[in-house]
Design a protein around this motif. Structure first.
Motif, short mmCIF file in Angstrom:
data_model
loop_
_atom_site.label_atom_id
_atom_site.label_comp_id
_atom_site.label_asym_id
_atom_site.label_seq_id
_atom_site.Cartn_x
_atom_site.Cartn_y
_atom_site.Cartn_z
N GLU A 1 39.93 105.30 -86.53
CA GLU A 1 40.75 105.77 -87.63
C GLU A 1 42.09 106.37 -87.21
O GLU A 1 42.94 106.65 -88.06
CB GLU A 1 39.98 106.79 -88.47
CG GLU A 1 38.78 106.21 -89.21
CD GLU A 1 39.18 105.32 -90.38
OE1 GLU A 1 40.36 105.37 -90.78
OE2 GLU A 1 38.33 104.56 -90.87
N GLU A 2 42.29 106.58 -85.93
CA GLU A 2 43.55 107.18 -85.49
C GLU A 2 44.67 106.14 -85.50
O GLU A 2 44.46 104.99 -85.12
CB GLU A 2 43.40 107.74 -84.07
CG GLU A 2 42.40 108.87 -83.95
CD GLU A 2 42.86 110.13 -84.64
OE1 GLU A 2 44.09 110.31 -84.78
OE2 GLU A 2 42.01 110.93 -85.05
N GLU A 3 45.86 106.54 -85.94
CA GLU A 3 46.99 105.61 -85.98
C GLU A 3 47.80 105.65 -84.70
O GLU A 3 48.31 104.64 -84.23
CB GLU A 3 47.88 105.93 -87.18
CG GLU A 3 48.95 104.88 -87.41
CD GLU A 3 49.62 105.04 -88.76
OE1 GLU A 3 50.47 104.20 -89.08
OE2 GLU A 3 49.31 106.00 -89.48
N GLU A 4 47.93 106.83 -84.10
CA GLU A 4 48.79 107.00 -82.94
C GLU A 4 48.03 107.00 -81.62
O GLU A 4 48.62 106.76 -80.56
CB GLU A 4 49.59 108.31 -83.07
CG GLU A 4 50.44 108.40 -84.31
CD GLU A 4 51.56 107.37 -84.35
OE1 GLU A 4 51.97 106.92 -83.27
OE2 GLU A 4 51.99 107.00 -85.46
N THR A 5 46.74 107.28 -81.65
CA THR A 5 45.97 107.44 -80.42
C THR A 5 45.06 106.24 -80.18
O THR A 5 44.29 105.87 -81.06
CB THR A 5 45.10 108.72 -80.49
OG1 THR A 5 45.94 109.83 -80.83
CG2 THR A 5 44.43 108.98 -79.14
N PRO A 6 45.12 105.63 -78.99
CA PRO A 6 44.25 104.48 -78.71
C PRO A 6 42.77 104.88 -78.72
O PRO A 6 42.42 106.03 -78.47
CB PRO A 6 44.68 104.05 -77.30
CG PRO A 6 46.03 104.64 -77.10
CD PRO A 6 46.06 105.90 -77.90
N VAL A 7 41.92 103.92 -79.00
CA VAL A 7 40.49 104.16 -78.96
C VAL A 7 40.08 104.51 -77.54
O VAL A 7 40.51 103.85 -76.58
CB VAL A 7 39.71 102.92 -79.47
CG1 VAL A 7 40.00 101.70 -78.62
CG2 VAL A 7 38.23 103.20 -79.53
N PRO A 8 39.28 105.56 -77.34
CA PRO A 8 38.82 105.89 -75.99
C PRO A 8 37.98 104.76 -75.40
O PRO A 8 37.28 104.05 -76.12
CB PRO A 8 37.97 107.15 -76.20
CG PRO A 8 38.46 107.73 -77.49
CD PRO A 8 38.86 106.55 -78.33
#
Length: 324
Positions: free
Chosen positions: A29-36
């Motif tokens: 759901e994050e727009e700015e942060t890549p998926v871990p």
């Protein structure tokens, strides 16, 4: 039961709705942060399709954990973040999103060229810092664009679009490409030359070639020394095509005049990177295709690629065509 897919970043609603019409969708759901990475490892183990960005490294190790995966849809033209050979060996389709971002990326390329040549970011900062005390004959003088010679390395769709823009500035247009494009030479008014000649003659060298084993460090010390000391290097392709350490040295030693860069070997670019200390370098955070309309089109095309692949139809933008 609908196929399941995982989306590695929050995407525009129109693209998400397309996916939800056909699939069971789970999304980071994050727009700015890549998926871990650990989350991606967990999700890849059960899904039929992966919708990803350049920020995700889809390597052989990750693919080995994906017994059900049938397609990887990359929301980008480039796909050097994906191990294509490993995907093909497992029968996994890989798709990309060419075409829709051509004009926006060409716009940005020319904007970066102009900003670097005319020192626009430097001049803006000069004013904002209160350094503008008077008009002076040679204050913040840059390089002319109209009538100059531009050398385009990589004459694909974006290269052709940049050439069209260069014609409007009455530029002499040279190009170097893996294969010569005879039919485009008369149409676009461009001239094919070998790379060394392009570097020697051009006032602006624009990098638009894909990143491959052959183009890694294509522009290094030897190539930079061939360029004019008044020349400007523009890179909107991939960071690894230009050796950044040797570019820095060439700029410091005034072997070339300036550089405009939208892409880097490491992204995001570390804030202590030497290139950020130079006033004759214009840096952008990989925004070549970043217009609202284009990014929405890219997102929707990546969704359509998944839909075609998982409904037994060959995707139009299949990268690993050897699967056919």
């Amino acid at each position: 039961m609908k196929p399941s897919i995982y989306v590695t970043r929050k995407i525009p609603d129109t693209a998400l709705q397309l996916l939800k019409e056909h699939f069971l969708v789970e999304m980071w759901e994050e727009e700015e942060t890549p998926v871990p990475r650990e989350v991606l490892i967990e999700k890849i183990q059960t899904v039929d399709g992966l919708y990803c960005l350049l920020t995700e490294q889809v390597d052989q190790g990750l693919l080995e954990l994906a017994p059900n995966l049938k397609v990887i849809s990359n929301m980008a033209v480039g796909y050097n973040n994906i191990d294509i050979k490993a995907a093909s060996n497992k029968g996994i389709m890989v798709t990309n999103t060419p075409g829709v971002l051509t004009e926006s990326t060409a716009d940005l390329t020319f904007a970066l060229l102009m900003a670097t040549a005319r020192r626009i970011p430097e001049a803006s900062e000069f004013l904002r810092q209160g350094q503008w005390k008077s008009w002076a004959p040679m204050m913040l003088t840059g390089q002319d664009i109209f009538g100059a010679t531009i050398g385009i390395v990589g004459m694909g769709r974006i290269g052709e679009a940049v050439a069209k823009r260069a014609r409007g500035f009455n530029m002499e247009i040279l190009y170097y490409n893996r294969s010569r494009k005879m039919e485009k030479e008369a149409e676009l008014g461009i001239s094919y030359v070998e790379l060394n000649e392009l570097l020697q003659r051009s006032d602006f060298v624009v990098i638009l070639t894909p990143y491959t084993n052959e183009t890694k460090n294509l522009i290094s010390k030897e190539e930079l020394l061939l360029m004019k000391d008044t020349a400007i290097l523009i890179n909107v392709a991939r960071g690894g095509i230009v050796n950044e350490a040797e570019l820095y040295e060439a700029l410091v030693q005034k072997k070339i005049w300036a550089a405009g860069l939208d892409v880097f070997e490491q992204e995001p670019l570390p804030m202590d990177h030497p290139l950020l200390t130079l006033p004759n370098v214009v840096t952008l955070p990989h925004i070549g295709s970043a217009s609202i309309k284009t990014r929405i089109k890219m997102a929707e095309l990546a969704a359509q690629n998944l839909i075609h692949a998982l409904t037994k139809d060959t995707p139009q933008n299949l990268v690993n065509k050897d699967l056919l």
